[in-house]
Motif scaffolding. Structure first.
Motif, short mmCIF file in Angstrom:
data_model
loop_
_atom_site.label_atom_id
_atom_site.label_comp_id
_atom_site.label_asym_id
_atom_site.label_seq_id
_atom_site.Cartn_x
_atom_site.Cartn_y
_atom_site.Cartn_z
N ILE A 84 0.50 -0.62 -0.21
CA ILE A 84 0.59 -0.11 -0.03
C ILE A 84 1.57 1.56 -0.05
CG2 ILE A 84 -1.71 1.04 1.32
CD1 ILE A 84 -2.54 -1.05 0.25
N SER A 85 0.42 2.30 -0.25
CA SER A 85 1.09 3.69 -0.36
C SER A 85 2.33 3.63 0.80
CB SER A 85 0.89 4.41 0.09
OG SER A 85 -0.19 5.12 -1.34
N ALA A 86 3.50 4.20 0.12
CA ALA A 86 4.33 4.13 1.47
C ALA A 86 4.60 5.30 2.37
CB ALA A 86 6.33 3.46 0.99
N GLN A 87 5.65 5.91 2.79
CA GLN A 87 6.30 6.52 3.55
C GLN A 87 7.48 6.55 4.04
OE1 GLN A 87 4.43 9.49 5.04
NE2 GLN A 87 2.40 8.17 5.97
N PHE A 88 7.87 7.57 4.60
CA PHE A 88 9.59 8.14 4.45
C PHE A 88 9.97 7.95 6.59
CE2 PHE A 88 9.57 10.46 0.64
CZ PHE A 88 10.65 9.41 0.15
N THR A 89 10.65 7.94 6.63
CA THR A 89 11.19 7.40 8.42
C THR A 89 12.32 8.77 8.40
OG1 THR A 89 13.53 6.44 7.42
CG2 THR A 89 10.93 4.87 8.23
N GLY A 90 11.90 8.94 9.84
CA GLY A 90 12.50 10.63 10.47
C GLY A 90 14.22 10.20 9.40
N ASP A 91 14.80 8.93 9.46
CA ASP A 91 16.35 9.42 9.04
C ASP A 91 15.65 8.68 7.16
OD1 ASP A 91 15.22 6.42 9.20
OD2 ASP A 91 17.36 5.54 10.11
N GLY A 92 15.11 9.60 6.64
CA GLY A 92 14.80 9.50 5.62
C GLY A 92 15.10 8.10 4.64
N ASN A 93 14.57 6.81 5.55
CA ASN A 93 14.50 5.68 4.28
C ASN A 93 12.77 5.71 4.59
OD1 ASN A 93 17.38 4.46 4.99
ND2 ASN A 93 16.35 4.17 7.34
N VAL A 94 12.76 4.05 3.82
CA VAL A 94 11.29 4.06 3.13
C VAL A 94 10.04 3.37 3.60
CG1 VAL A 94 9.27 3.59 0.88
CG2 VAL A 94 12.25 4.82 0.50
N LEU A 95 8.76 3.78 4.14
CA LEU A 95 8.40 2.46 5.05
C LEU A 95 7.62 1.98 4.98
CD1 LEU A 95 7.93 1.38 7.77
CD2 LEU A 95 6.41 3.27 8.06
N SER A 96 7.89 0.78 3.60
CA SER A 96 6.87 0.11 3.10
C SER A 96 5.54 -1.39 3.69
CB SER A 96 7.12 -0.51 2.15
OG SER A 96 6.31 -1.97 1.51
N VAL A 97 4.44 -1.73 3.57
CA VAL A 97 3.80 -2.19 4.66
C VAL A 97 2.85 -3.04 3.08
CG1 VAL A 97 2.01 -2.99 6.16
CG2 VAL A 97 3.73 -1.29 6.15
N THR A 98 2.53 -4.23 3.22
CA THR A 98 2.41 -4.75 2.24
C THR A 98 0.42 -5.37 2.10
OG1 THR A 98 2.54 -6.92 2.55
CG2 THR A 98 4.19 -5.84 1.22
N GLN A 99 -0.59 -5.37 1.53
CA GLN A 99 -1.70 -5.77 2.15
C GLN A 99 -1.31 -7.41 2.23
OE1 GLN A 99 -0.65 -7.07 -1.01
NE2 GLN A 99 -1.99 -8.96 -1.47
N ARG A 100 -0.51 -7.61 3.41
CA ARG A 100 -0.40 -9.30 3.53
C ARG A 100 0.18 -9.06 4.59
NH1 ARG A 100 1.48 -12.90 -0.94
NH2 ARG A 100 2.58 -14.80 1.23
N GLY A 101 0.29 -7.52 5.20
CA GLY A 101 0.95 -7.51 6.22
C GLY A 101 2.89 -7.94 6.53
N GLN A 102 3.77 -7.47 5.67
CA GLN A 102 4.79 -7.35 5.95
C GLN A 102 4.99 -5.65 5.86
OE1 GLN A 102 8.24 -8.47 2.26
NE2 GLN A 102 8.40 -10.22 4.09
N VAL A 103 6.14 -5.54 6.75
CA VAL A 103 6.68 -4.59 7.34
C VAL A 103 8.16 -4.50 6.58
CG1 VAL A 103 7.00 -2.55 8.50
CG2 VAL A 103 5.09 -3.59 8.60
N ASN A 104 8.82 -3.43 5.64
CA ASN A 104 9.83 -3.01 4.91
C ASN A 104 10.09 -1.77 5.32
OD1 ASN A 104 11.00 -5.77 4.16
ND2 ASN A 104 9.16 -5.92 2.98
N VAL A 105 11.44 -1.76 5.76
CA VAL A 105 12.45 -0.36 5.95
C VAL A 105 13.87 -0.42 4.77
CG1 VAL A 105 13.19 1.98 7.15
CG2 VAL A 105 11.49 0.19 8.13
N LEU A 106 13.37 0.37 3.64
CA LEU A 106 14.66 0.25 2.75
C LEU A 106 15.60 1.52 2.61
CD1 LEU A 106 12.36 -0.99 -0.24
CD2 LEU A 106 13.42 -2.81 1.76
N GLU A 107 16.54 1.51 2.44
CA GLU A 107 17.09 2.72 2.08
C GLU A 107 16.58 3.27 0.87
OE1 GLU A 107 20.82 5.29 1.14
OE2 GLU A 107 20.00 3.80 -0.02
N ARG A 108 16.40 3.97 1.47
CA ARG A 108 16.07 5.55 -0.28
C ARG A 108 17.03 5.30 -1.68
NH1 ARG A 108 16.51 11.12 -0.65
NH2 ARG A 108 18.00 11.19 1.17
N GLN A 109 18.95 5.11 -1.00
CA GLN A 109 19.08 5.55 -2.79
C GLN A 109 19.94 3.69 -3.46
OE1 GLN A 109 20.20 8.19 -3.98
NE2 GLN A 109 19.50 8.76 -1.94
N THR A 110 19.09 2.41 -2.51
CA THR A 110 19.49 1.52 -3.32
C THR A 110 18.75 0.51 -3.18
OG1 THR A 110 20.59 0.53 -1.37
CG2 THR A 110 22.16 2.18 -2.26
#
Length: 443
Positions: free
Chosen positions: A155-181
């Motif tokens: 579902i639509s993502a967010q940015f974290t306070g340290d500039g990473n990408v917070l992603s949550v899927t409809q099946r419940g997996q939460v990931n925080v991804l580095e923005r550059q890589t």
């Protein structure tokens, strides 16, 4: 044919594409820094508000068909570049347009699940968007930067306070991804109870888009239907979750720690959402209260630190879309199933009705701009051929300031976004984007 991905595969190395002209640095960035309307609900707390002074007299600047249904807001970079997703039978389904002319800047082909994700935009105008089984990033020319596999459809993502990408899927997996890589900075976190593969060795791997169509209504078939709201200072974020077999859905608080050893942990859950939730949680300006709706007409104010319910309010209708919550605490729910326009204020232990317009049936979602100006789409008349109009109103009193027809638009709209110069954008579910500008700009 898409290869089914298991949790083990999703933990594997990222499939990274060569970054072309990304123009970004390592400085932390969040969607506040981008300006415009850089996320689905404008900011990290999902406020659906803008700091731009809102125009009280608008005119249609341009409109154009996207080519397929649209289910999420358009996002807008600080430079006015527009991004929107769609569901297409072949061809492009991620689009970018120029604000002034409506000219297509680029389009890309992703999986059909991209319809559930509004691209989020950083200050360099790189975008981050989910589709079937992955999160992808593109630069402002539409050139791919990276693609990271995940379990489900984000579902639509967010940015974290340290500039990473917070992603949550409809099946419940939460990931925080580095923005550059696109690399994971923390181990994935599963919101849902997963079946034991040893006890169930023949259990088929679900498709990445399983239940995605139910996310629009927030029912049990889509376990995690809504965008997280995040407190950038504490790393605490909030999602709605319907566990398999549970009688009601829950509001869940988690925390992303960041730092040298980033982690994602669960803090509390509150089982308060009968029928699920078709609205995204949003935070008060001081981040002490999270607001969320169930699918049985109730709006809840919940203590963000403990999960305790502070108050409930019966709206008399079930919203389909997020409410708009201003910095000074004015809450304007979205429409849905005949919902009318009204505004509430949080009085601590109760909600107080600020004003209501029972004669105005919303056919969209509200947004608030600076200068006590709000926008939403209303339905003029009854039946499938009823006319739609963009209503400009005074958020202090609810008084109508302006009304502009959406020519030939039917049904309802799926988002209201405010541009860097006060432009107002709204796409229809049937797939047409309407852009309004201030009358002073059109002279």
């Amino acid at each position: 044919m898409r290869v089914a991905r298991s949790s083990l595969v999703a933990l594997a190395a990222v499939t990274a594409l060569v970054s072309v002209g990304c123009g970004a640095d390592d400085t932390p960035s969040d969607i506040f820094a981008a300006g415009g309307w850089p996320g689905i609900h404008a900011d990290a707390r999902n406020s659906d508000t803008s700091t731009v002074e809102g125009s009280r007299s608008l005119s249609l600047s341009w409109s154009r068909p996207i080519g397929g249904p649209v289910a999420a807001y358009a996002s807008i970079a600080a430079n006015g570049q527009i991004f929107v997703t769609s569901k297409m039978d072949g061809g492009c389904n991620l689009f970018s347009f120029e604000m002034e002319s409506g000219r297509k800047r680029f389009c890309s082909i992703l999986g059909p699940g991209v319809i559930a994700s509004t691209p989020i935009v950083d200050r360099e105008t790189n975008i981050y968007v989910g589709d079937n089984g992955a999160v992808s990033s593109f630069n402002d020319h539409g050139q791919p930067r990276w693609r990271t596999p995940v379990v489900g459809t984000p579902i639509s993502a967010q940015f974290t306070g340290d500039g990473n990408v917070l992603s949550v899927t409809q099946r419940g997996q939460v990931n925080v991804l580095e923005r550059q890589t696109g690399l994971r900075v923390a181990a994935p976190f599963d919101l849902l109870t997963q079946p034991d593969p040893i006890q169930n060795p023949d259990l088929p791997v679900p498709l990445d888009d399983l239940g995605l169509q139910a996310c629009f209504a927030g029912t049990a078939e889509c376990p995690v239907a809504n965008t997280p709201a995040i407190d950038l200072d504490t790393g605490r974020f909030f999602v709605t979750v319907w566990q398999p077999g549970a009688p009601v859905a829950s509001l869940v608080a988690l925390r992303y720690t960041g730092g040298d050893k980033p982690t994602i942990t669960r803090e509390w859950k509150s089982d308060i959402l009968p029928g699920g939730s078709a609205t995204t949680p949003d935070l008060s300006a001081d981040r002490s209260t999270v607001y969320v709706n169930d699918n049985e007409n109730m709006l809840y104010a919940v203590d963000a630190a403990t999960g305790a319910t502070k108050w409930t309010y019966d709206l008399g209708f079930t919203p389909l879309g997020s409410q708009s919550t201003s910095d000074d605490g004015l809450i304007i729910p979205s429409g849905g199933k005949g919902g009318h326009l009204l505004a509430l204020r949080d009085a601590g232990d109760r909600a107080e009705l600020a004003w209501e317009r029972t004669e105005l049936v919303q056919a969209g979602v509200p947004a608030q701009a600076a200068g006590s100006t709000g926008y939403t789409v209303i339905r003029k008349g009854d039946g499938p051929d009823a006319e739609l109009a963009l209503l400009t109103f005074d958020t202090t009193t609810g008084e109508t300031l302006d009304e502009d027809t959406l020519p030939n638009a039917k049904g309802f709209t799926v988002g209201t976004s405010i541009g860097p110069k006060g432009e107002v954008l709204t796409p229809t579910l049937l797939g047409e984007l309407f852009v309004f500008e201030s009358d002073s700009d059109s002279d």
